[in-house]
Scaffold this motif. Structure first.
Motif, PDB file in Angstrom:
ATOM      1  N   LEU A  65     -24.358  -5.586  12.172  1.00 22.23           N
ATOM      2  CA  LEU A  65     -25.302  -5.093  13.165  1.00 22.23           C
ATOM      3  C   LEU A  65     -24.560  -4.439  14.329  1.00 22.23           C
ATOM      4  N   THR A  66     -23.431  -5.006  14.726  1.00 20.06           N
ATOM      5  CA  THR A  66     -22.615  -4.423  15.782  1.00 20.06           C
ATOM      6  C   THR A  66     -22.025  -3.088  15.335  1.00 20.06           C
ATOM      7  N   LYS A  67     -21.609  -3.006  14.085  1.00 17.42           N
ATOM      8  CA  LYS A  67     -21.106  -1.729  13.567  1.00 17.42           C
ATOM      9  C   LYS A  67     -22.189  -0.661  13.621  1.00 17.42           C
ATOM     10  N   TYR A  68     -23.394  -1.014  13.243  1.00 14.01           N
ATOM     11  CA  TYR A  68     -24.500  -0.066  13.268  1.00 14.01           C
ATOM     12  C   TYR A  68     -24.837   0.329  14.707  1.00 14.01           C
ATOM     13  N   GLU A  69     -24.806  -0.639  15.611  1.00 11.63           N
ATOM     14  CA  GLU A  69     -25.078  -0.371  17.022  1.00 11.63           C
ATOM     15  C   GLU A  69     -24.039   0.587  17.605  1.00 11.63           C
TER      16      GLU A  69
END
Length: 110
Positions: A65-69
């Protein structure tokens, strides 16, 4: 192809310990605790393997999710900078003033 496009591969990877990973890892652990409590088992002692699994799954989801953010914010920054570069007339530099030019002179009352 997953959630991220190929252009997201040029971004640096996020840190292993980040905000989303920690929170979702804790949510996974709380889910295992709640499941134990609802089944009337000792909350901390029963099913430690399930607790570790839920924490790991939450951590994994939080990391991605952090990578996508990061990819989403990088894409927005790229688009914004490109717009500023293509329309320089709308983003002209303002005249710089010193602080003394902005503030009125101070006259103390005796």
């Amino acid at each position: 192809m997953g959630l991220l496009r190929d252009e997201a591969k040029v971004l640096p990877p996020p840190r292993i310990v980040n905000r989303n990973s920690v929170w979702l890892g804790l949510c996974g652990w709380a889910t295992a605790m709640l499941h134990n409590s609802l089944n009337r088992k000792p909350a901390l002692k029963a099913g430690f393997h399930r607790q570790a699994l839920f924490v790991t799954i939450g951590w994994f989801i939080g990391y991605h999710l952090t990578k996508y953010e990061n990819y989403t914010y990088a894409k927005l920054d790229r688009d914004m900078n490109e717009y500023v570069r293509l329309h320089p007339d709308q983003f002209q530099e303002k005249e710089r003033k010193t602080f003394a030019e902005i503030v009125e002179p101070f006259h103390p009352i005796h």
